[in-house]
Design an enzyme around this catalytic site. Structure first.
Site, short mmCIF file in Angstrom:
data_model
loop_
_atom_site.label_atom_id
_atom_site.label_comp_id
_atom_site.label_asym_id
_atom_site.label_seq_id
_atom_site.Cartn_x
_atom_site.Cartn_y
_atom_site.Cartn_z
N SER A 148 0.85 -1.20 0.00
CA SER A 148 0.00 0.00 0.00
C SER A 148 0.88 1.24 0.00
O SER A 148 2.00 1.20 0.53
CB SER A 148 -0.87 0.02 1.25
OG SER A 148 -1.49 1.28 1.40
N TYR A 161 -1.11 -1.26 10.23
CA TYR A 161 -1.25 -1.53 8.78
C TYR A 161 -0.02 -1.04 8.01
O TYR A 161 0.52 -1.76 7.16
CB TYR A 161 -2.53 -0.83 8.30
CG TYR A 161 -2.91 -1.08 6.87
CD1 TYR A 161 -3.58 -2.24 6.49
CD2 TYR A 161 -2.64 -0.13 5.89
CE1 TYR A 161 -3.95 -2.45 5.16
CE2 TYR A 161 -3.02 -0.32 4.57
CZ TYR A 161 -3.67 -1.49 4.21
OH TYR A 161 -4.04 -1.69 2.90
N LYS A 165 2.55 -3.34 5.91
CA LYS A 165 2.72 -3.12 4.46
C LYS A 165 4.16 -2.73 4.12
O LYS A 165 4.66 -3.09 3.04
CB LYS A 165 1.74 -2.06 3.97
CG LYS A 165 0.27 -2.51 4.02
CD LYS A 165 0.02 -3.72 3.12
CE LYS A 165 -1.44 -4.06 2.99
NZ LYS A 165 -1.68 -5.26 2.16
P1 NAP Z 1 -11.57 -5.93 0.96
O1 NAP Z 1 -12.54 -5.42 -0.05
O2 NAP Z 1 -11.86 -5.73 2.41
O3 NAP Z 1 -11.33 -7.50 0.68
C1 NAP Z 1 -10.45 -8.21 1.50
C2 NAP Z 1 -10.28 -9.61 0.96
O4 NAP Z 1 -9.38 -10.30 1.83
C3 NAP Z 1 -11.58 -10.40 0.94
O5 NAP Z 1 -11.63 -11.16 -0.24
C4 NAP Z 1 -11.46 -11.30 2.16
O6 NAP Z 1 -12.10 -12.54 2.00
C5 NAP Z 1 -9.96 -11.52 2.22
N1 NAP Z 1 -9.52 -11.93 3.55
C6 NAP Z 1 -9.72 -11.30 4.73
N2 NAP Z 1 -9.19 -12.00 5.73
C7 NAP Z 1 -8.64 -13.11 5.16
C8 NAP Z 1 -7.93 -14.23 5.67
N3 NAP Z 1 -7.68 -14.36 6.99
N4 NAP Z 1 -7.52 -15.19 4.80
C9 NAP Z 1 -7.78 -15.09 3.47
N5 NAP Z 1 -8.45 -14.05 2.94
C10 NAP Z 1 -8.86 -13.08 3.78
O7 NAP Z 1 -10.14 -5.31 0.72
P2 NAP Z 1 -9.49 -4.68 -0.62
O8 NAP Z 1 -9.67 -3.21 -0.55
O9 NAP Z 1 -9.91 -5.43 -1.80
O10 NAP Z 1 -7.94 -4.95 -0.31
C11 NAP Z 1 -7.21 -5.99 -0.94
C12 NAP Z 1 -5.73 -5.78 -0.67
O11 NAP Z 1 -5.34 -4.50 -1.18
C13 NAP Z 1 -5.36 -5.77 0.81
O12 NAP Z 1 -4.09 -6.36 1.01
C14 NAP Z 1 -5.29 -4.30 1.14
O13 NAP Z 1 -4.48 -4.05 2.25
C15 NAP Z 1 -4.71 -3.77 -0.15
N6 NAP Z 1 -4.94 -2.33 -0.36
C16 NAP Z 1 -6.20 -1.84 -0.49
C17 NAP Z 1 -6.37 -0.47 -0.72
C18 NAP Z 1 -7.72 0.15 -0.86
O14 NAP Z 1 -7.78 1.39 -0.97
N7 NAP Z 1 -8.81 -0.59 -0.90
C19 NAP Z 1 -5.26 0.36 -0.81
C20 NAP Z 1 -3.99 -0.20 -0.68
C21 NAP Z 1 -3.85 -1.54 -0.47
P3 NAP Z 1 -13.39 -13.00 2.89
O15 NAP Z 1 -14.44 -11.95 2.69
O16 NAP Z 1 -13.74 -14.32 2.32
O17 NAP Z 1 -12.90 -13.05 4.29
#
Ligand code: NAP
Length: 252
Positions: A148, A161, A165
């Site tokens: 991130s 976090y 990261k």
């Molecule tokens: P999200 O919409 O909250 O989705 C999170 C995903 O992670 C879901 O598919 C969830 O699956 C899965 N997950 C959660 N706990 C888990 C576990 N213990 N084992 C396996 N899977 C698990 O998040 P997102 O925004 O798509 O983020 C995805 C990645 O991008 C993350 O690493 C996040 O830190 C990174 N990121 C996001 C942003 C942003 O702005 N959104 C920015 C920078 C980085 P279940 O629902 O089945 O639990």
């Protein structure tokens, strides 16, 4: 001169962690569109994971779902074993699963620190170690870790976090150095603020002011960067790098 048209990941198998929702689902969609057989990992959303599998199959692709908590060593080992038994190979690992447990450091509960480190950092280590044997043996593979931009600047309320990261970036570089001689590349993608469940409750006004492109990013825009890093020969000479997909938020 003749030109062969082929999907870049045809015949390959990709495992995307946390692919039931958000950015992971977009990555699964993108890699399946590039021809890979998709293993859709999820932890607690079986319906969403099945919907993802059905969507890929309906579009003519191959996919199946596997439940595993990526912070759990036994579950991770069992998942990779299942992939190798069923598919006989594992070419691309995308470490995408992640959570936030935000709060100011002074009041942060140790459990909230630990759960974010366990999933967002140790989970990446566990999955990487679990796939390493088969990739090293195959002398090829792509590992793409989702970090991130908050690993690159200090975001208040996200000590746990940001630390996890930033750790993922160090882990990416060390793993890249260790695996390079075996033809395996390891890179990170650093999204900025992307529309997803993770960001839906954030106050958007100050965030938008900090983004030169003036808007939140879309999951598909992160997925495009992952597809590039997974593709051969497009990204074959890139390893140990952090590719920012952040609308210009952090320029270095
Ligand atoms: P999200 O919409 O909250 O989705 C999170 C995903 O992670 C879901 O598919 C969830 O699956 C899965 N997950 C959660 N706990 C888990 C576990 N213990 N084992 C396996 N899977 C698990 O998040 P997102 O925004 O798509 O983020 C995805 C990645 O991008 C993350 O690493 C996040 O830190 C990174 N990121 C996001 C942003 C942003 O702005 N959104 C920015 C920078 C980085 P279940 O629902 O089945 O639990």
């Amino acid at each position: 001169m003749s030109m062969a048209i082929a999907l870049p990941l045809a015949g390959q198998v990709a495992l995307v962690t946390g692919a039931s929702r958000g950015i992971g689902a977009a990555i699964a969609r993108e890699l399946a569109g590039a021809g890979a057989t998709l293993v859709v990992n999820y932890a607690s959303s079986p319906e969403a994971a099945e919907a993802m599998v059905n969507e890929i199959q309906a579009a003519g692709g191959k996919a199946w779902a596997h439940r595993a908590n990526v912070a759990d060593e036994q579950q991770v080992e069992a998942m990779v074993k299942a992939v190798l038994e069923r598919e006989g190979r594992l070419d691309v690992l995308v470490n995408n699963a992640g959570i936030t447990r935000d709060g100011l450091l002074m009041r942060m509960k140790t459990a909230d620190w630990q759960s974010v480190i366990d999933l967002n950092l140790t989970g990446v280590f566990l999955c990487t170690r679990a796939v390493s044997r088969s990739m090293l043996k195959a002398r090829s593979g792509r590992i793409i870790n989702i970090t991130s931009v908050v690993a690159l600047f200090g975001n208040p309320g996200q000590a746990n976090y940001s630390a996890a990261k930033a750790g993922v970036i160090g882990l990416t570089r060390s793993t890249a150095a260790e695996f390079a001689s075996r033809g395996i590349t390891v890179n990170a993608v650093a999204p900025g603020f992307i529309d997803s469940d993770m960001t839906k409750d954030l106050d958007k006004e100050p965030i938008l002011k900090a983004i030169p492109l003036g808007r939140m990013g879309q999951s598909a825009e992160v997925a495009g960067a992952v597809r590039f890093l997974a593709a051969d020969p497009a990204a074959a000479y890139i390893t140990g790098q952090v590719l920012q997909v952040d609308g210009g938020m952090v320029m270095r």
